[in-house]
Design an enzyme around this catalytic site. Sequence first.
Site, short mmCIF file in Angstrom:
data_model
loop_
_atom_site.label_atom_id
_atom_site.label_comp_id
_atom_site.label_asym_id
_atom_site.label_seq_id
_atom_site.Cartn_x
_atom_site.Cartn_y
_atom_site.Cartn_z
N SER A 169 0.66 -1.55 -0.31
CA SER A 169 0.07 -0.30 -0.56
C SER A 169 0.87 1.00 0.13
CB SER A 169 -0.52 -0.65 0.64
OG SER A 169 -0.19 -0.35 2.54
N ARG A 170 1.81 0.87 0.66
CA ARG A 170 3.13 2.30 0.46
C ARG A 170 4.30 1.83 0.70
NH1 ARG A 170 2.82 4.18 6.92
NH2 ARG A 170 4.73 3.22 7.28
N SER A 188 -2.36 -4.69 5.43
CA SER A 188 -2.85 -4.82 6.33
C SER A 188 -3.52 -4.19 7.30
CB SER A 188 -0.87 -5.09 7.91
OG SER A 188 -0.28 -4.38 7.76
N ASN A 203 7.48 -8.04 0.06
CA ASN A 203 7.91 -6.60 0.74
C ASN A 203 8.03 -6.18 2.42
OD1 ASN A 203 8.57 -3.85 0.47
ND2 ASN A 203 6.07 -3.71 0.63
N TYR A 251 16.06 -6.26 13.91
CA TYR A 251 15.64 -5.87 12.02
C TYR A 251 17.08 -6.27 11.43
CZ TYR A 251 15.10 -2.63 8.00
OH TYR A 251 14.56 -2.84 6.84
N ALA A 256 18.57 -9.38 12.46
CA ALA A 256 18.80 -10.38 12.49
C ALA A 256 17.35 -11.15 11.16
CB ALA A 256 18.35 -11.32 14.32
N LYS A 271 16.58 -9.10 8.75
CA LYS A 271 16.55 -8.98 6.93
C LYS A 271 17.90 -10.08 7.09
CE LYS A 271 14.04 -5.88 6.65
NZ LYS A 271 12.60 -6.70 5.17
N ILE A 313 16.33 4.32 0.93
CA ILE A 313 15.31 4.54 0.35
C ILE A 313 14.41 6.21 0.70
CG2 ILE A 313 13.30 3.27 -1.38
CD1 ILE A 313 16.73 2.36 -2.18
P1 NAD Z 1 7.04 1.23 4.90
O1 NAD Z 1 6.67 0.95 6.44
O2 NAD Z 1 6.67 2.40 3.79
O3 NAD Z 1 6.35 -0.74 4.03
C1 NAD Z 1 6.03 -0.74 4.83
C2 NAD Z 1 4.57 -1.78 4.42
O4 NAD Z 1 4.40 -2.98 5.21
C3 NAD Z 1 3.92 -0.94 5.06
O5 NAD Z 1 2.59 -0.82 3.65
C4 NAD Z 1 3.10 -1.59 6.33
O6 NAD Z 1 1.70 -1.59 5.76
C5 NAD Z 1 3.65 -3.07 5.64
N1 NAD Z 1 3.30 -3.67 6.52
C6 NAD Z 1 3.77 -3.89 7.59
N2 NAD Z 1 3.58 -5.19 8.44
C7 NAD Z 1 2.33 -5.39 7.65
C8 NAD Z 1 1.97 -7.22 8.02
N3 NAD Z 1 2.79 -7.25 8.97
N4 NAD Z 1 1.46 -7.52 7.20
C9 NAD Z 1 0.96 -7.12 5.85
N5 NAD Z 1 2.01 -6.01 5.86
C10 NAD Z 1 2.34 -4.63 6.91
O7 NAD Z 1 8.45 0.74 4.62
P2 NAD Z 1 9.01 0.44 3.11
O8 NAD Z 1 10.35 1.35 3.35
O9 NAD Z 1 8.61 0.21 1.94
O10 NAD Z 1 9.73 -0.63 3.15
C11 NAD Z 1 9.36 -2.12 2.25
C12 NAD Z 1 10.23 -3.13 2.53
O11 NAD Z 1 11.65 -2.37 2.23
C13 NAD Z 1 11.15 -3.37 3.85
O12 NAD Z 1 10.85 -4.65 3.99
C14 NAD Z 1 12.22 -2.76 4.60
O13 NAD Z 1 12.78 -3.33 5.88
C15 NAD Z 1 13.51 -3.02 3.16
N6 NAD Z 1 13.65 -1.70 3.43
C16 NAD Z 1 13.31 -0.73 2.98
C17 NAD Z 1 14.44 0.57 3.06
C18 NAD Z 1 14.61 1.73 3.17
O14 NAD Z 1 15.16 2.58 2.86
N7 NAD Z 1 13.23 2.42 2.86
C19 NAD Z 1 16.07 -0.14 3.23
C20 NAD Z 1 16.51 -1.37 3.56
C21 NAD Z 1 15.22 -2.41 3.43
#
Ligand code: NAD
Length: 246
Positions: free
Chosen positions: A14-15, A37, A90, A155, A157, A159, A188
Amino acid sequence: MSLAGKVCLVTGGSRGIGRGICLQLAKENACVIVNYSSNENMAAQVVSEIETMGQKAVMYKADVSDFDKVCKMVDDIVDKFGRIDVLVNNAGITRDALILRMKEEDWDKVIDINLKGIFNTSKACVKYMIKQKQGKIINISSVVGIYGNAGQVNYAASKAGIIGFTKSLAKELGSRGITVNAVAPGFIETDMTSSLLEKQEDMISKIPLKRFGSPQDVANLVAFLASEKADYITGQLIVVDGGMSL
Ligand code: NAD
């Protein structure tokens, strides 16, 4: 790199990065299931953006840490669309604290969603992918899972666990025509990092490409890994961090 006819499930779509992945897969003509979620409005917006492009999308509410709900979601997807071709794991959260201050529930919650979540979704999808003799699983890890980060033992652990999970599952499923890869984003710009990025503007000086990444930077790689162009790539971890970890 067309994904026409492919049914793709993106968790946490969703985001942020998940939204970017949903939109990019749709641009490549895939049918996209936007898992979420809690934020129904944002998921509905992603679906509507995809429909405006002329592609098919549906939203599906399920907490990835809930095994039964995930199985029901995947069964419903296969009932409706007849198959599941691509799973993008994701969904992820952070609950940061130094270990002395980290609560047991902060550890459990992060491991449940970030790591057990990918077990749940993969297990639910793999039985169908094996029958289809094809499938692609793409797991979103993080550079923190490779290098670690103070204040993020839970986090990091989770990842790092995703990396071991990816390599093991790739070995299990290679002979079934299913590839399993992981992507490790650096910084990101999303809601997850907004507070961090404000505080750490000096981080840009440590990034050779001199900018933070965008969801699109990650989505481009995911769309490639989901496509037939990546058919001979499995068990890999690909870093998308502008060179930050060099
Ligand atoms: P975000 O918080 O914007 O999005 C995370 C998404 O996961 C949201 O839509 C949230 O509603 C959903 N979510 C959370 N718990 C959930 C659940 N129990 N069931 C279903 N959906 C659930 O974060 P983002 O930055 O877009 O991150 C996306 C992925 O990328 C994550 O796994 C994050 O760890 C990884 N990541 C992000 C970055 C960064 O710099 N933003 C860097 C490395 C890895």
